[in-house]
Design a protein around this motif. Structure first.
Motif: not given
Lengths: 435, 435
Positions: A78-81, A243-244, A350-351, A384-385
């Motif tokens: 989940d780091t910023p792209l 995020r978060g 999903m992310f 990601f999930q």
């Protein structure tokens, strides 16, 4: 609230099957033929060619921006792209047993920790190439074979190839793999260097299954809330949980109850672990170009420029699937991408963290897949999930069954990995599999 | 003065034959094993992974920075280096006669003008991808065949393949071509879009001879005076004449007398025109890695970190080729790259504008050329000079004959083009060939 509203919209932007992603606004585009003065981009700074061409001024170089490597969770999820991404699938050598695998993971963990923090890899002779990591992250994921050789009882039930979909034309060159190394950063040079150093570490233990290289947009080129645009011109990743947020924590890491609109019993395979789906989706941009703009927007259900649903004005407006158009049919067609992706269950989500690919048109690779020679483009779709079966598959199923966008997209690669937790400085990634 | 001092040093950094370029300082590197705190890079801004991972803040997005297209000279020659570059070699179709060629040049000129200024190409349906050009430039160059089909009497005498050198292992996949389109910019997305739009324009008139894609470092990642680093970790391009200086004007455009240390009778083939040499130089980074650092520095004659000559302390210190080392031999070896490249004639010089390439290790391309599978890396060496025969060839000859660096580098592609002048809004690039 914002979070729950986003929760409701989660599925709306997801392209999974043959698809891409919701369309939304980063900046608005002018009509064809007129100069573009993007709304929320700054005024152009004109640099004249020729003698007046002085060097670009950099007031605040970001090369030394560092993302922590050690911690309970791996970075790069989940780091910023970042602007650049490389995905390397590996096959383990036959003789890479649990002991050797642990050695490999110690080695790559140590070098990933060094490189991401701006230090050369162990015995790195080109350490200058590592001095500016520019938010470099390295993320490791495990396929089924890693569990087979270590602790099979920990293998998540969803860690297997996705179901075979009719829309798929999977190429072995982009499919499967025993392990993945995901390397991302804002500077192509530090990414390239990290790739080489980590492959040097790995080559005694594994061979390359596939490599995929992609990009979003250059860091600092766009306002900070601009979602990346794919090569169909659509903004890609709008519907991601924040995020978060509670929703993100639950969707990605299986933590908490989310926003209360979820119905699944999500359970991470290991605390602070998650799953990663990598789908290579070829986009036939040449045929897509032959559609006119209203048709392109109808396929998605959103406007290309603003990203607003066809029934709304702004990116985050709620689509009205019942609103009738002049002919009596819904404005947003039943087969449109956002309609098909839609779900009211916020756990069915999903992310996404995808990158564009744009290969040389002369390469031999996937010219088979409907490309006409001018470009070989697409999306390295990454999601990601917490649980593939419960969260990802239902959306994928719906989109694979019917999604207007499938006419212009072909999944050509597919892989699923389990993402282990992070580690501290005295450990290594994947350590729970070796105890 | 600075300009003349640089003039004297011109040859010192040039890698031409199998070579790369002088080594110089952008930031100094720490020793292996210790954290790097690069001197003139800013302090790290640590972004923690996980929940604290908020979006990167962009205070001044540069996506709308624009480089003028129209003008007496083409952009992309002495324009400050961008982060990404694509080079496309084209073969003209047999039926592309002068009339059709003029149509093509009108079409690509018009679209290049639009795209570089942040507008969609003609009938561009993905115009959002053009809205943030980020210093996009498009430069056109002509091979011999363009002159054959238009005005052969204007063909410069130097417009022919370079001499065959023993060090060369030229691959047709990267050699020759009737025309080149050079597309460069700071955002990989606008570069990719421009490539596709311009290839769509060209495909009725020409086919692809080769495509080469490269990168330097990401814009704004480094302080503004940082020269790019190649994949051997060397800074690449130090010895270039200063843009707009008398030396640069003479070296690139054949204007004026330069700094007075030149001896050639340079004459541009056409006013505001120049020449372009593109050499694809494979770098065997794996074998290079097996050298220790003092050996790597001895091959070049400069230190990797600071870029200083081995007899000096700072990047721009004058190398002392006579200074003896402990064993009595010169500190800077006679076969070192900077020694071989050195000339006292400031006209015997070029303006370099090279990009790194780093292909997928699994690609079939040039794995032949000494690569061991972990990387397929090198330099898209690009040099502009008024007269290839008088300026480029003498340096290339010297380096091809002896240059220690040749042991780790192999030229695998080569092409020479004439760069026509720029044009105004009512004209097109190459127009003087059609009147």
């Amino acid at each position: 609230m914002d979070v729950s509203r986003r929760g409701l919209l989660l599925g709306a932007g997801g392209i999974v099957g043959g698809g891409l992603v919701g369309v939304a606004a980063g900046y608005s585009a002018a009509s064809v033929g007129s100069p573009v003065t993007p709304g929320d981009l700054q005024q152009p700074v004109t640099v004249s060619p020729g003698i007046a061409n002085t060097q670009v001024t950099v007031s605040d170089p970001y090369g030394t921006d560092i993302i922590s490597f050690y911690g309970p969770r791996q970075a790069g999820v989940d780091t910023p792209l970042q602007a650049h991404g490389v995905f390397i699938g590996l096959y383990l050598h036959d003789d890479t047993d649990a002991d050797r695998l642990a050695s490999m993971m110690r080695l790559v963990t140590d070098d990933a920790a060094r490189l991401t923090q701006g230090r050369g890899a162990l015995a790195d002779l080109d350490e200058e190439l590592a001095a500016a990591p520019a938010r470099l992250t390295v993320t490791f994921g495990f396929g089924s074979e890693v569990f087979n050789r270590t602790r099979p009882e920990l293998k998540p039930s969803w860690l297997k190839p996705l179901p075979e979909y009719d829309i798929d034309q999977l190429d072995p060159a982009y499919t499967g793999g025993d392990m993945v190394i995901q390397i991302q950063g804002d500077d192509p040079l530090s990414v390239a260097h990290a790739r080489r150093m980590l492959l040097k570490d790995a080559r005694a233990f594994a061979s390359i299954a596939w490599v995929q290289t992609g990009f979003t947009h250059a860091r600092a080129s766009h306002p900070d809330d601009t979602t990346m645009r794919n090569l169909f011109g659509q903004i890609d990743g709008t519907g991601n949980p924040t995020r978060g947020s509670e929703t993100a924590e639950r969707v990605i890491w299986g933590v908490g109850d989310g926003d209360g609109n979820g119905t699944k019993s999500l359970q991470p395979w290991i605390e602070n672990g998650t799953s990663m789906v990598v789908r290579r989706i070829a986009m036939n941009v040449d045929e897509w170009d032959e559609l006119d703009r209203p048709m392109q927007e109808s396929v998605i259900g959103r406007r290309l420029g603003s990203g607003a649903p066809l029934t709304g004005e702004y990116e985050h407006d709620e689509p009205d699937f019942d609103a009738p158009g002049p002919t009596g049919f819904p404005v947003i067609a039943d087969i449109s991408h956002i309609r098909r992706a839609r779900t009211s269950d916020s756990d069915e989500a999903m992310f996404r963290r995808s990158f564009n690919y744009d290969e040389l048109p002369t390469s031999s690779g996937n010219q088979l897949h409907g490309h006409t020679g001018v470009s070989e483009s697409g999306l390295i779709f990454v999601a990601f999930q917490c649980d593939v079966d419960q969260q990802y598959i239902p959306i994928q199923d719906r989109l694979a069954e019917t999604d207007h966008l499938n006419l212009w997209t072909i999944p050509v690669g597919s892989a699923v990995f389990a993402i282990p937790p992070g580690c501290e400085a005295d450990g290594f990634i994947g350590e729970p599999l070796f105890v």
